[in-house]
Scaffold this motif. Structure first.
Motif, PDB file in Angstrom:
ATOM      1  N   LEU A  73       0.828  -1.211   0.000  1.00 19.75           N
ATOM      2  CA  LEU A  73       0.000   0.000   0.000  1.00 19.75           C
ATOM      3  C   LEU A  73       0.861   1.260   0.000  1.00 19.75           C
ATOM      4  O   LEU A  73       0.530   2.253  -0.669  1.00 19.75           O
ATOM      5  N   GLY A  74       1.951   1.237   0.738  1.00 23.02           N
ATOM      6  CA  GLY A  74       2.842   2.391   0.743  1.00 23.02           C
ATOM      7  C   GLY A  74       3.459   2.645  -0.622  1.00 23.02           C
ATOM      8  O   GLY A  74       3.557   3.794  -1.073  1.00 23.02           O
ATOM      9  N   MET A  75       3.864   1.569  -1.313  1.00 20.49           N
ATOM     10  CA  MET A  75       4.426   1.740  -2.648  1.00 20.49           C
ATOM     11  C   MET A  75       3.364   2.224  -3.627  1.00 20.49           C
ATOM     12  O   MET A  75       3.636   3.047  -4.510  1.00 20.49           O
ATOM     13  N   SER A  76       2.144   1.734  -3.480  1.00 22.59           N
ATOM     14  CA  SER A  76       1.057   2.200  -4.346  1.00 22.59           C
ATOM     15  C   SER A  76       0.765   3.683  -4.125  1.00 22.59           C
ATOM     16  O   SER A  76       0.495   4.419  -5.080  1.00 22.59           O
ATOM     17  N   ALA A  77       0.840   4.116  -2.870  1.00 22.20           N
ATOM     18  CA  ALA A  77       0.650   5.541  -2.589  1.00 22.20           C
ATOM     19  C   ALA A  77       1.751   6.375  -3.222  1.00 22.20           C
ATOM     20  O   ALA A  77       1.497   7.450  -3.783  1.00 22.20           O
ATOM     21  N   ALA A  78       3.000   5.870  -3.157  1.00 28.91           N
ATOM     22  CA  ALA A  78       4.102   6.589  -3.809  1.00 28.91           C
ATOM     23  C   ALA A  78       3.915   6.633  -5.316  1.00 28.91           C
ATOM     24  O   ALA A  78       4.287   7.611  -5.973  1.00 28.91           O
ATOM     25  N   LEU A  79       3.318   5.591  -5.876  1.00 29.86           N
ATOM     26  CA  LEU A  79       3.061   5.568  -7.325  1.00 29.86           C
ATOM     27  C   LEU A  79       1.989   6.579  -7.716  1.00 29.86           C
ATOM     28  O   LEU A  79       2.187   7.414  -8.613  1.00 29.86           O
ATOM     29  N   LEU A  80       0.856   6.523  -7.040  1.00 29.04           N
ATOM     30  CA  LEU A  80      -0.273   7.378  -7.430  1.00 29.04           C
ATOM     31  C   LEU A  80      -0.025   8.848  -7.085  1.00 29.04           C
ATOM     32  O   LEU A  80      -0.318   9.740  -7.877  1.00 29.04           O
ATOM     33  N   LEU A  81       0.526   9.102  -5.901  1.00 27.52           N
ATOM     34  CA  LEU A  81       0.695  10.483  -5.451  1.00 27.52           C
ATOM     35  C   LEU A  81       1.989  11.112  -5.943  1.00 27.52           C
ATOM     36  O   LEU A  81       2.127  12.336  -5.899  1.00 27.52           O
ATOM     37  N   GLY A  82       2.928  10.294  -6.397  1.00 30.11           N
ATOM     38  CA  GLY A  82       4.185  10.842  -6.856  1.00 30.11           C
ATOM     39  C   GLY A  82       4.270  11.007  -8.356  1.00 30.11           C
ATOM     40  O   GLY A  82       4.832  11.982  -8.858  1.00 30.11           O
ATOM     41  N   VAL A  83       3.716  10.057  -9.102  1.00 26.88           N
ATOM     42  CA  VAL A  83       3.827  10.088 -10.560  1.00 26.88           C
ATOM     43  C   VAL A  83       2.790  11.017 -11.177  1.00 26.88           C
ATOM     44  O   VAL A  83       3.090  11.774 -12.111  1.00 26.88           O
ATOM     45  N   LEU A  84       1.566  10.984 -10.667  1.00 23.66           N
ATOM     46  CA  LEU A  84       0.522  11.827 -11.241  1.00 23.66           C
ATOM     47  C   LEU A  84       0.802  13.298 -10.942  1.00 23.66           C
ATOM     48  O   LEU A  84       1.216  13.642  -9.828  1.00 23.66           O
ATOM     49  N   PRO A  85       0.609  14.188 -11.904  1.00 28.86           N
ATOM     50  CA  PRO A  85       0.821  15.622 -11.660  1.00 28.86           C
ATOM     51  C   PRO A  85      -0.061  16.140 -10.531  1.00 28.86           C
ATOM     52  O   PRO A  85      -1.242  15.795 -10.426  1.00 28.86           O
ATOM     53  N   ALA A  86       0.517  16.973  -9.669  1.00 27.49           N
ATOM     54  CA  ALA A  86      -0.204  17.437  -8.486  1.00 27.49           C
ATOM     55  C   ALA A  86      -1.409  18.289  -8.837  1.00 27.49           C
ATOM     56  O   ALA A  86      -2.424  18.261  -8.129  1.00 27.49           O
ATOM     57  N   ASP A  87      -1.334  19.054  -9.930  1.00 24.94           N
ATOM     58  CA  ASP A  87      -2.448  19.942 -10.260  1.00 24.94           C
ATOM     59  C   ASP A  87      -3.655  19.203 -10.803  1.00 24.94           C
ATOM     60  O   ASP A  87      -4.716  19.804 -10.990  1.00 24.94           O
ATOM     61  N   ARG A  88      -3.535  17.901 -11.036  1.00 29.10           N
ATOM     62  CA  ARG A  88      -4.667  17.111 -11.506  1.00 29.10           C
ATOM     63  C   ARG A  88      -5.313  16.294 -10.393  1.00 29.10           C
ATOM     64  O   ARG A  88      -6.251  15.538 -10.644  1.00 29.10           O
TER      65      ARG A  88
ATOM     66  N   TRP B  29      -3.720  16.851  -0.229  1.00 33.04           N
ATOM     67  CA  TRP B  29      -3.281  16.970   1.162  1.00 33.04           C
ATOM     68  C   TRP B  29      -2.573  15.696   1.611  1.00 33.04           C
ATOM     69  O   TRP B  29      -1.573  15.755   2.328  1.00 33.04           O
ATOM     70  N   ALA B  30      -3.102  14.552   1.198  1.00 39.43           N
ATOM     71  CA  ALA B  30      -2.439  13.291   1.533  1.00 39.43           C
ATOM     72  C   ALA B  30      -1.057  13.214   0.882  1.00 39.43           C
ATOM     73  O   ALA B  30      -0.124  12.630   1.450  1.00 39.43           O
ATOM     74  N   ARG B  31      -0.933  13.797  -0.283  1.00 35.55           N
ATOM     75  CA  ARG B  31       0.360  13.826  -0.966  1.00 35.55           C
ATOM     76  C   ARG B  31       1.401  14.581  -0.156  1.00 35.55           C
ATOM     77  O   ARG B  31       2.580  14.210  -0.136  1.00 35.55           O
ATOM     78  N   ASP B  32       0.975  15.635   0.525  1.00 34.56           N
ATOM     79  CA  ASP B  32       1.908  16.400   1.353  1.00 34.56           C
ATOM     80  C   ASP B  32       2.411  15.597   2.553  1.00 34.56           C
ATOM     81  O   ASP B  32       3.469  15.919   3.108  1.00 34.56           O
TER      82      ASP B  32
ATOM     83  N   GLU C 213       9.441  16.635  -5.556  1.00 36.01           N
ATOM     84  CA  GLU C 213       9.346  18.056  -5.886  1.00 36.01           C
ATOM     85  C   GLU C 213      10.730  18.658  -6.168  1.00 36.01           C
ATOM     86  O   GLU C 213      10.896  19.452  -7.102  1.00 36.01           O
ATOM     87  N   ALA C 214      11.724  18.287  -5.369  1.00 36.90           N
ATOM     88  CA  ALA C 214      13.073  18.821  -5.587  1.00 36.90           C
ATOM     89  C   ALA C 214      13.620  18.379  -6.938  1.00 36.90           C
ATOM     90  O   ALA C 214      14.206  19.176  -7.682  1.00 36.90           O
TER      91      ALA C 214
END
Length: 284
Positions: free
Chosen positions: A207-222, A229-232, A241-242
């Motif tokens: 689940l943690g890796m899936s969260a990194a996939l969905l919240l990290g790969v998808l553009p934040a503005d979409r 907020w969960a992404r933060d 971001e860096a």
């Protein structure tokens, strides 16, 4: 006849190493005190020993999984190439896919490892060693995070070429990989040590890796606001971001350094939580 047996052997007395006084079982003597235990090993030598042991142990078993993590991240970028042309979205996809390699190994596999270690009684072995708990956690986390370096670099270079992004500032990976690795390794170790069952540790790692996939790969503005907020709250977000900002022609280095500083702070907190979880699991 003259005896060659020392008088101390007849009386049952011996000399101590401290002051040379005779103590023993004979009349008028006290029983010898038990020898003190060896002092606990220092943190950094213990950390280096655990790191080398984990690195040599996991080298053969983890290399195929690292290939899978790299292939998975490159495949995601190829799929996203059909819907993302360039700009900030392309930078987010490449940065998120690169850090996803770190999440797969440092978060997912480390959660499974500590879950297996706890279920199989391996923590009892580490508990008998005179090493600080922090050395065990940091050594294992560092070894797993080290395996992510080749895959992350390959993914970042391949993504930059695929989306036409500049390679000039990819040296930022020198800071992004260890800081993101520390944050995600601490989270993975804590999940594996706190999970009551090995199967639950595996599930939490996935689940943690899936969260990194969905919240990290998808553009934040979409992303919708609650998910943003969960992404933060995700430790790897600030490393993403860096790296994403470094693809700009003229990066805002102050913001990049701020993202890396937040990632470092989160890494310290997550590793401290993992050390506490190790102490808790080792005495149960």
């Amino acid at each position: 006849m003259t005896s060659i047996v020392p008088a101390q052997a007849v009386t049952g007395s011996v000399r101590t190493a401290e002051d040379g006084r005779a103590v023993g079982d004979g009349p008028g003597h006290d029983r010898a005190a038990p020898a003190p235990l060896a002092p606990q090993a220092r943190l950094f030598p213990s950390l280096a020993a655990v790191y080398r042991a984990q690195l040599s142990r996991a080298r053969v078993a983890r290399i195929p999984l690292l290939f899978v993590a790299t292939f998975q991240s490159v495949g995601i970028m190829v799929l996203m190439r059909g819907v993302v042309d360039g700009g900030s979205e392309a930078r987010a996809v490449v940065a998120g896919s690169s850090v996803l390699v770190v999440a797969f190994v440092a978060l997912n596999l480390l959660a499974q490892y500590f879950g297996q270690l706890r279920a199989g009684g391996g923590l009892d072995h580490y508990a008998t060693l005179p090493v600080p708990p922090a050395a065990v956690v940091l050594g294992a986390a560092g070894a797993y995070a080290s395996f992510t370096v080749p895959g992350t670099i390959v993914t970042a270079v391949a993504g930059s070429m695929l989306f036409g992004l500049p390679l000039t500032h990819l040296w930022v990976l020198v800071a992004v990989i260890p800081l993101s690795g520390a944050a995600l390794s601490g989270l993975g170790a804590a999940l594996g040590l706190l999970a009551p069952r090995q199967e639950l540790a595996t599930l939490l790692g996935q689940l943690g890796m899936s969260a990194a996939l969905l919240l990290g790969v998808l553009p934040a503005d979409r992303l919708p606001a609650p998910i943003d907020w969960a992404r933060d709250l995700l430790p790897s977000t600030y490393g993403v971001e860096a790296l994403s900002r470094s693809f700009d022609v003229h990066p805002d280095w102050a913001v990049v350094v701020l993202d890396l500083a937040v990632c470092a702070a989160v890494g310290v907190l997550s590793l401290a939580a993992a050390t506490w979880a190790y102490r808790r699991a080792a005495v149960r």
